[in-house]
Design a protein around this motif. Structure first.
Motif, PDB file in Angstrom:
ATOM      1  N   ALA A 132       5.505 -29.645  36.404  1.00  0.00           N
ATOM      2  CA  ALA A 132       4.477 -30.321  35.759  1.00  0.00           C
ATOM      3  C   ALA A 132       4.428 -29.853  34.190  1.00  0.00           C
ATOM      4  O   ALA A 132       4.403 -30.734  33.332  1.00  0.00           O
ATOM      5  CB  ALA A 132       3.169 -29.881  36.123  1.00  0.00           C
ATOM      6  N   ALA A 133       4.931 -28.540  33.973  1.00  0.00           N
ATOM      7  CA  ALA A 133       4.850 -28.037  32.562  1.00  0.00           C
ATOM      8  C   ALA A 133       6.229 -28.939  31.736  1.00  0.00           C
ATOM      9  O   ALA A 133       6.026 -28.970  30.652  1.00  0.00           O
ATOM     10  CB  ALA A 133       5.515 -26.590  32.480  1.00  0.00           C
ATOM     11  N   GLN A 134       7.327 -28.741  32.657  1.00  0.00           N
ATOM     12  CA  GLN A 134       8.451 -29.758  31.903  1.00  0.00           C
ATOM     13  C   GLN A 134       7.970 -31.081  31.585  1.00  0.00           C
ATOM     14  O   GLN A 134       8.188 -31.653  30.543  1.00  0.00           O
ATOM     15  CB  GLN A 134       9.620 -29.583  32.942  1.00  0.00           C
TER      16      GLN A 134
ATOM     17  N   ASN B  45      15.841 -26.059  30.009  1.00  0.00           N
ATOM     18  CA  ASN B  45      16.030 -27.247  30.781  1.00  0.00           C
ATOM     19  C   ASN B  45      15.160 -28.379  30.149  1.00  0.00           C
ATOM     20  O   ASN B  45      15.417 -29.416  29.987  1.00  0.00           O
ATOM     21  CB  ASN B  45      15.021 -26.932  32.308  1.00  0.00           C
ATOM     22  N   VAL B  46      14.045 -27.935  29.589  1.00  0.00           N
ATOM     23  CA  VAL B  46      13.262 -28.754  28.735  1.00  0.00           C
ATOM     24  C   VAL B  46      14.311 -29.535  27.576  1.00  0.00           C
ATOM     25  O   VAL B  46      14.035 -30.808  27.667  1.00  0.00           O
ATOM     26  CB  VAL B  46      12.227 -28.278  28.042  1.00  0.00           C
ATOM     27  N   VAL B  47      14.855 -28.604  26.922  1.00  0.00           N
ATOM     28  CA  VAL B  47      15.366 -29.322  25.795  1.00  0.00           C
ATOM     29  C   VAL B  47      16.769 -30.308  26.256  1.00  0.00           C
ATOM     30  O   VAL B  47      16.934 -31.437  25.772  1.00  0.00           O
ATOM     31  CB  VAL B  47      16.239 -27.974  24.794  1.00  0.00           C
TER      32      VAL B  47
ATOM     33  N   SER C 277      10.229 -19.763  34.544  1.00  0.00           N
ATOM     34  CA  SER C 277      11.632 -19.076  34.674  1.00  0.00           C
ATOM     35  C   SER C 277      12.363 -19.094  33.297  1.00  0.00           C
ATOM     36  O   SER C 277      11.861 -19.594  32.414  1.00  0.00           O
ATOM     37  CB  SER C 277      12.428 -19.815  35.635  1.00  0.00           C
ATOM     38  N   MET C 278      13.523 -18.207  33.504  1.00  0.00           N
ATOM     39  CA  MET C 278      14.136 -17.820  32.321  1.00  0.00           C
ATOM     40  C   MET C 278      14.724 -19.059  31.497  1.00  0.00           C
ATOM     41  O   MET C 278      14.746 -19.222  30.336  1.00  0.00           O
ATOM     42  CB  MET C 278      15.290 -17.054  32.314  1.00  0.00           C
TER      43      MET C 278
ATOM     44  N   ASN D 173       4.325 -20.319  27.668  1.00  0.00           N
ATOM     45  CA  ASN D 173       3.583 -19.659  28.525  1.00  0.00           C
ATOM     46  C   ASN D 173       2.031 -20.287  28.686  1.00  0.00           C
ATOM     47  O   ASN D 173       1.564 -20.198  29.873  1.00  0.00           O
ATOM     48  CB  ASN D 173       3.353 -18.086  28.047  1.00  0.00           C
ATOM     49  N   ALA D 174       1.619 -20.655  27.629  1.00  0.00           N
ATOM     50  CA  ALA D 174       0.356 -21.353  27.558  1.00  0.00           C
ATOM     51  C   ALA D 174       0.150 -22.596  28.501  1.00  0.00           C
ATOM     52  O   ALA D 174      -0.827 -22.617  29.202  1.00  0.00           O
ATOM     53  CB  ALA D 174      -0.146 -21.679  26.107  1.00  0.00           C
ATOM     54  N   VAL D 175       1.183 -23.394  28.392  1.00  0.00           N
ATOM     55  CA  VAL D 175       1.260 -24.805  29.104  1.00  0.00           C
ATOM     56  C   VAL D 175       1.536 -24.534  30.631  1.00  0.00           C
ATOM     57  O   VAL D 175       0.981 -24.988  31.510  1.00  0.00           O
ATOM     58  CB  VAL D 175       2.594 -25.490  28.560  1.00  0.00           C
ATOM     59  N   PHE D 176       2.265 -23.512  30.758  1.00  0.00           N
ATOM     60  CA  PHE D 176       2.844 -22.836  32.280  1.00  0.00           C
ATOM     61  C   PHE D 176       1.601 -22.301  32.973  1.00  0.00           C
ATOM     62  O   PHE D 176       1.378 -22.849  34.184  1.00  0.00           O
ATOM     63  CB  PHE D 176       3.989 -22.160  32.398  1.00  0.00           C
ATOM     64  N   THR D 177       0.903 -21.677  32.360  1.00  0.00           N
ATOM     65  CA  THR D 177      -0.399 -20.981  32.941  1.00  0.00           C
ATOM     66  C   THR D 177      -1.394 -22.327  33.220  1.00  0.00           C
ATOM     67  O   THR D 177      -1.977 -22.062  34.572  1.00  0.00           O
ATOM     68  CB  THR D 177      -0.989 -20.138  31.969  1.00  0.00           C
ATOM     69  N   VAL D 178      -1.670 -23.213  32.339  1.00  0.00           N
ATOM     70  CA  VAL D 178      -2.495 -24.170  32.659  1.00  0.00           C
ATOM     71  C   VAL D 178      -2.180 -24.949  33.984  1.00  0.00           C
ATOM     72  O   VAL D 178      -2.913 -25.233  34.991  1.00  0.00           O
ATOM     73  CB  VAL D 178      -2.519 -25.203  31.558  1.00  0.00           C
ATOM     74  N   CYS D 179      -0.758 -25.177  34.180  1.00  0.00           N
ATOM     75  CA  CYS D 179      -0.021 -25.908  35.375  1.00  0.00           C
ATOM     76  C   CYS D 179      -0.262 -25.043  36.488  1.00  0.00           C
ATOM     77  O   CYS D 179      -0.735 -25.615  37.635  1.00  0.00           O
ATOM     78  CB  CYS D 179       1.317 -26.300  35.014  1.00  0.00           C
ATOM     79  N   MET D 180      -0.046 -23.654  36.350  1.00  0.00           N
ATOM     80  CA  MET D 180      -0.414 -22.678  37.446  1.00  0.00           C
ATOM     81  C   MET D 180      -1.503 -22.767  38.044  1.00  0.00           C
ATOM     82  O   MET D 180      -1.863 -22.648  39.291  1.00  0.00           O
ATOM     83  CB  MET D 180       0.165 -21.375  37.249  1.00  0.00           C
ATOM     84  N   ARG D 181      -2.695 -22.769  37.065  1.00  0.00           N
ATOM     85  CA  ARG D 181      -3.973 -22.796  37.485  1.00  0.00           C
ATOM     86  C   ARG D 181      -4.418 -23.940  38.456  1.00  0.00           C
ATOM     87  O   ARG D 181      -5.300 -23.817  39.292  1.00  0.00           O
ATOM     88  CB  ARG D 181      -5.048 -22.735  36.360  1.00  0.00           C
ATOM     89  N   VAL D 182      -3.689 -25.118  38.157  1.00  0.00           N
ATOM     90  CA  VAL D 182      -3.946 -26.219  38.651  1.00  0.00           C
ATOM     91  C   VAL D 182      -3.124 -26.560  40.126  1.00  0.00           C
ATOM     92  O   VAL D 182      -3.685 -26.801  41.197  1.00  0.00           O
ATOM     93  CB  VAL D 182      -3.868 -27.539  37.743  1.00  0.00           C
ATOM     94  N   LEU D 183      -2.139 -26.218  39.850  1.00  0.00           N
ATOM     95  CA  LEU D 183      -0.945 -26.381  41.120  1.00  0.00           C
ATOM     96  C   LEU D 183      -0.878 -25.222  42.038  1.00  0.00           C
ATOM     97  O   LEU D 183      -0.483 -25.532  43.206  1.00  0.00           O
ATOM     98  CB  LEU D 183       0.235 -27.060  40.580  1.00  0.00           C
TER      99      LEU D 183
END
Ligand code: ZN
Lengths: 157, 184
Positions: free
Chosen positions: B49-51, A64-66, A58-59, B30-40
């Motif tokens: 999970a990405a956060q 959020n992370v920071v 999401s945008m 995007n790369a990190v979120f994609t890995v998380c999407m593949r799993v979850l």
């Protein structure tokens, strides 16, 4: 004639096949309709796979992370250097000093003689006692801060 | 690009600079979120999970030996974090789902008919695959990573990665074929 294995076709498509393998696959596909069909199916799947793109969060994600990171940074700061023993010693000696001041003034405050125009003994007593109370309060808060940070870090690990 | 990463890492380590952190997150999210999407498979859980992955990564950023490898390093953290979360979720739900069973249901003509787009089919097949198979396929085709690096990220052996890649390709191929056949 032995047909090609699908694995052979895939390694040909992905470029992993060795030179002689490439020659073999190409010549076989050229004369075998069945393997040519399989090759086309694999190639189609390969091309579709290559077009895949990353999933996008999401945008607000980076914000959020920071923000979470900053919250965490505040909580994981090193506690102020304040050895527990010395801390307790300081607090208790402050208490003792405070009590003796209080008693000293109580005993001799009946006269309430004037030191200057403004500062009477009674006045001086109140000022010193209040100052000591504030100091004790600050020490108490520092101690609490130290304790909470320690707890938090224990939970993180 | 790598020099840029190095600079951001140094800035972050020096004074926990939020702008350096943001730059790193935006580059790799995007790369990190994609890995998380593949799993979850589900967006909101994958985002959680990405956060978590980024927070973990920033906490041990100082331990990163080769700044040039931050991409793979982040994806490895993301994969482990996502798998952990999936395990916890499975335990909570008491669902008898086996990990890594990839049996995409072939009897779903409605969705196939609605989504005429082949890319949507590939995406849905990826979504119905087991966590590891989907991740391996995704890292190979989207992130263009070599098999060795995929093995490092997922903790699988190189030959195991190859087997999973092959299985994933075949599954995609079969699903596309059945879609094309339905079309006529
Ligand atoms: Zn043949």
């Amino acid at each position: 004639m032995v047909h090609l294995a699908e694995e052979q076709i895939w390694s040909y498509i992905t470029g992993e096949a060795k030179a002689e393998e490439v020659v073999h696959v190409e010549s076989h596909i050229g004369k075998c309709k069945e393997c040519e069909g399989l090759y086309k199916e694999c190639l189609k799947a390969h091309q579709e796979l290559q077009q895949l793109e990353h999933e996008v969060p999401s945008m607000r994600f980076s914000t959020n992370v920071v923000e979470a990171l900053q919250d965490l940074a505040v909580l994981t700061l090193k506690p102020l250097k304040f050895p527990t023993f010395r801390y307790l010693l300081l607090a208790s000696s402050l208490l003792v000093v405070g009590c003796s001041f209080y008693l000293f003034f109580e005993v001799d405050a009946s006269g309430s003689q004037v030191l200057t125009d403004f500062v009477t003994r009674k006045n001086l007593q109140a000022i010193i006692i209040n100052l000591l109370l504030v100091l004790l309060g600050v020490l108490g808060l520092l101690g609490l801060d130290r304790l909470l940070r320690k707890r938090f870090r224990e939970r993180l690990n | 690009m790598m020099a840029e990463d190095h600079e951001h890492i140094q800035q972050y380590l020096k004074n926990q600079s939020p702008s350096a952190a943001r730059a790193l997150v935006e580059k790799y999210q995007n790369a990190v979120f994609t890995v998380c999407m593949r799993v979850l498979k589900e967006r909101n859980i994958a985002e959680e999970a990405a956060q978590d992955s980024f927070l973990k990564a920033f906490r041990k950023l100082g331990a990163l030996q080769v700044p040039g490898k931050i991409g793979g390093w982040l994806m490895k953290i993301a994969y482990t974090t996502a798998i952990d979360l999936k395990r916890k979720k499975n335990l909570l739900e008491h669902s008898g789902q086996l990990e890594d069973v990839d049996l995409p249901d072939n009897n779903n003509p409605e969705t196939l008919a609605i989504s005429r787009d082949k890319q949507a089919i590939v995406a849905s097949v990826l979504n119905s695959m087991g966590a590891t198979d989907a991740t391996v396929l995704s890292l190979f085709y989207i992130d263009d990573l070599p098999v060795k690096e995929i093995a490092n990220i997922t903790g699988l052996s190189i030959s195991n990665v190859k087997v999973k890649l092959m299985r994933g390709r075949k599954t995609i191929k079969e699903r596309l074929k059945s879609f094309v056949n339905q079309d006529f």
